[in-house]
Write an enzyme that holds these catalytic residues in place. Structure first.
Site, PDB file in Angstrom:
ATOM      1  NE  ARG A  28      -6.894 -16.551  -8.433  1.00 42.24           N
ATOM      2  CZ  ARG A  28      -7.702 -15.820  -9.177  1.00 42.24           C
ATOM      3  NH1 ARG A  28      -7.576 -15.808 -10.487  1.00 42.24           N
ATOM      4  NH2 ARG A  28      -8.644 -15.095  -8.616  1.00 42.24           N
ATOM      5  CD1 TRP A  76      -3.063 -13.641  -0.433  1.00 38.60           C
ATOM      6  CD2 TRP A  76      -4.814 -12.330   0.043  1.00 38.60           C
ATOM      7  NE1 TRP A  76      -2.570 -12.377  -0.131  1.00 38.60           N
ATOM      8  CE2 TRP A  76      -3.628 -11.561   0.168  1.00 38.60           C
ATOM      9  CE3 TRP A  76      -6.041 -11.713   0.302  1.00 38.60           C
ATOM     10  CZ2 TRP A  76      -3.636 -10.215   0.526  1.00 38.60           C
ATOM     11  CZ3 TRP A  76      -6.053 -10.376   0.669  1.00 38.60           C
ATOM     12  CH2 TRP A  76      -4.859  -9.646   0.774  1.00 38.60           C
ATOM     13  CG  ASN A 100     -12.115 -17.083  -5.112  1.00 40.70           C
ATOM     14  OD1 ASN A 100     -11.785 -17.858  -4.228  1.00 40.70           O
ATOM     15  ND2 ASN A 100     -11.634 -17.140  -6.337  1.00 40.70           N
ATOM     16  CE  LYS A 467       7.081  -5.307  -9.928  1.00 45.06           C
ATOM     17  NZ  LYS A 467       5.972  -4.394  -9.616  1.00 45.06           N
ATOM     18  CD  GLU A 470       4.983  -6.089  -5.319  1.00 45.50           C
ATOM     19  OE1 GLU A 470       3.757  -5.988  -5.495  1.00 45.50           O
ATOM     20  OE2 GLU A 470       5.786  -6.192  -6.272  1.00 45.50           O
ATOM     21  CG  HIS A 486      10.433  19.199   1.683  1.00 51.48           C
ATOM     22  ND1 HIS A 486      10.522  20.445   2.254  1.00 51.48           N
ATOM     23  CD2 HIS A 486      10.709  19.355   0.364  1.00 51.48           C
ATOM     24  CE1 HIS A 486      10.812  21.327   1.323  1.00 51.48           C
ATOM     25  NE2 HIS A 486      10.944  20.692   0.162  1.00 51.48           N
TER      26      HIS A 486
END
Length: 625
Positions: A28, A76, A100, A467, A470, A486
């Site tokens: 998690r 976290w 949590n 990805k 991350e 642009h």
């Protein structure tokens, strides 16, 4: 995000069970962890640590850790730095809690408690829960259960809370508002569990019950373990008990070096399984005049891709919304619109709240989730459960494949999809994974990475960039190829690599022109190009030299990394490389590109020696706003 596991047992040797469950919660995402328990003397014990759970296990090994009631947590960070003081469980007097979610009124409560003489040791919003419960017991002479109920009524925000109390050592309490919470009990009624998801209990309880909004659960220990659940109105309720379909055997690497690589290897199988299990009777898009797709993160990019399919294939207008933005503006809900909510976990809090808003407005809602009993699945009018199975790697891979397959089937119909072509093409990319490993050697040196594409390849560019950032921690951005001029082109130089999505479709020539604009500014380019389009770029060059071109064989050819120089159709330059992808129908190219960008990010992170399964700062299930 944060993970909870709590145990009330007739036995006093639960330390291995709670630590094992916490290891299953690592997927998690977390930065610190801790446990608390009541020893036989009813004295509250606590151990916390920053970093991996292995470090916590080492600390626990130095203690005589025995007790009948345990709470554990993987944190976290939201409020406060990553420190031991901010790690859970939080303690006040003989109360210990794990939490949590987000307590939105914590600052006001904290100030009140400080004025009343209570002290705090952390910067978190969660500690106020323990102090508040203790204050109700001490200042209002309430019992543990009543103090917890009053605390629950006082808090604002989202929370799943497990709490224990030294003066009532045979009691474990759980509270749920917003954040997911499940309970389980073993067949002999010797052990009761509270957890944030089914995976934590995968080897502990064969049966599981998902609590509903406002539920309060009290478990007690005597000759056996018993429990009761009350709803937000205080009435006793029975919730559905079901089999825990997540078994410990599902959470293994099957010989792969990481969960993420295993899950990439499963993408073809997942595409096939999603196709096989899709029921065309579930939803008829032709009934609706418009589709609105709402999601976050990778699921949002799946929805952006589906917009092209809904409009090009199903001839149905579609719009796509970021869930966290959707619910905070004043969206106009239109009649005869299908609202589609996509979430891997089914617990993404912004997507869940957006779903609730749509239901309040009387709209028809459809959920695409990978967890059958998740909150979003329970609340939507129509549910499609993707059969990807548990995904342990934090970066979504096979669930992305399952999502886009589901969305394609909704648009195209089952009979029109050539699943064998998709399956074979994905497998061909995976078989040539060593070519991506070689390409990653050059990408890892880049200051930044751009991903560009047009049409359906543009959402794949966004997914590729996500990805890459991350996993590799390299700054990466995705753009429509036509938008590079642009602004972003100002950043192009020899330190920037641009990954170009170049399938053989109607956007091919325009994307190729944009690629030349990058090469003209000494940019490095990696072309993800389908094998059947090589001839279209023959003779185009801006430099006489050419570096190694890496070619992926067609499905029927042998696989493996190719070290010889490949023509790549004539596009040349000191910073040009090609990865030749299997030729496939343009509608199916996102499946090929999806696997390719997952492999590219994976191997780039590996060359940088990063933890691909648990990248820093990230969480798998985003249950806070």
């Amino acid at each position: 995000m944060c993970g909870i596991i709590s145990i009330l047992s007739l036995d006093d040797d639960g330390v291995n069970d709670i630590l094992g469950a916490m290891e299953r919660l690592e997927y998690r995402g977390y930065d610190s962890s801790g446990i608390a328990w009541l020893a036989s003397s009813s004295k509250l014990q606590r151990i916390r640590s920053v970093g991996k759970i292995a470090k916590l296990k080492d600390a626990v090994a130095t203690k005589e850790a025995r007790g009948h009631v345990w709470i554990g947590h993987t944190r976290w960070a939201t409020h406060g730095l990553v420190t031991e003081h901010n790690a859970h469980p939080h303690v006040c007097d003989d109360i210990a809690i794990v939490h949590n979610g987000i307590i939105e009124n914590y600052q006001a409560l904290r100030n009140e408690l400080l004025n009343a003489g209570y002290e705090f040791e952390s910067e978190t919003d969660s500690e106020v829960i323990a102090v508040l419960i203790a204050s109700y017991i001490k200042g209002h002479n309430l019992g543990f259960e009543d103090a917890c109920r009053r605390c629950m009524a006082t808090l604002s925000g989202t929370f799943a809370i497990a709490a224990i109390c030294g003066r009532e050592p045979d009691v474990l309490i759980g509270m749920k508002v917003g954040s997911p919470m499940a309970i389980g009990i073993d067949s002999e009624k010797r052990n009761f569990y509270i957890a944030s998801d089914a995976i934590a209990m995968s080897s502990l309880s064969d049966e599981i019950t998902y609590l509903e909004e406002g539920d309060f659960v009290v478990a007690t220990k005597s000759q056996v373990i018993s429990y009761r659940i009350t709803n937000s109105a205080g009435a006793d309720v029975q919730r559905v008990v079901e089999q825990n379909k997540v078994q410990a055997s599902h959470i293994c690497k099957d010989g792969h070096e990481s969960f993420m690589l295993k899950e990439i290897f499963e993408e073809a199988m997942v595409a096939r399984k999603t196709y096989d299990e899709f029921d065309p009777q579930t939803i008829d898009i032709s009934r609706f005049s418009r589709v609105s797709l709402i999601a976050c993160g990778t699921s949002y990019y799946a929805c952006l891709l589906a917009k092209y399919w809904f409009e090009d294939i199903a001839n149905t207008p579609a719009d796509v919304e970021v869930a966290s933005e959707f619910r905070y503006r004043n969206p106009v809900f239109t009649a005869n619109t299908l609202y589609v909510f996509v979430s891997q976990s089914g617990e993404t809090i912004d997507t869940l709240y957006a779903l609730r808003l749509a239901k309040e407005r009387g709209s028809t809602t459809l959920a695409i989730v990978n967890v059958e009993c998740s909150s979003i699945a329970r609340e939507a009018d129509i549910v499609i459960v993707t059969p990807a199975g548990p995904e342990i790697g934090v970066a979504s891979t096979k669930t992305f494949t399952a999502q886009i397959m589901t969305l394609l089937l909704m648009c195209m119909g089952k009979d029109a999809v050539d699943i064998s072509s998709i399956e074979n093409s994905i497998n061909a990319v995976i078989e040539a994974r060593r070519d991506f490993e070689e390409a990653a050697q050059s990408i890892k040196m880049s200051r930044s990475v751009f991903y560009v594409g047009r049409g359906p390849s543009y959402p794949l560019a966004l997914e590729g960039a996500l990805k890459m950032k991350e996993l590799s921690y390299i700054n990466a951005e995705g753009y429509p190829a036509g938008e590079i001029k642009h602004g972003p082109i100002a950043l192009i130089d020899e330190s920037v690599c641009t990954v170009v999505m170049l399938p053989y479709d109607k956007y091919f020539d325009k994307t190729l022109s944009n690629t030349q604009e990058i090469l003209a500014r000494n940019g490095n380019v990696l072309l993800l190009i389908s094998r059947d389009s090589q001839h279209r770029i023959r003779g185009i060059s801006n430099h006489p030299e050419s570096e190694l071109m890496i070619g992926i064989p067609q499905c029927t050819e042998s696989t493996g990394s190719t070290q010889q120089e490949t023509d790549c159709g004539g596009l040349r330059g000191p910073g040009v490389r090609c990865l030749l992808l299997p030729a496939t129908h343009s509608t199916y190219s996102p499946f090929v590109l999806g696997t390719a960008i997952h492999l590219l990010a994976y191997y780039t992170a590996k060359t940088l020696d990063h933890d691909v399964d648990k990248p820093r700062n990230l969480a798998k299930s985003v249950t806070v706003e």
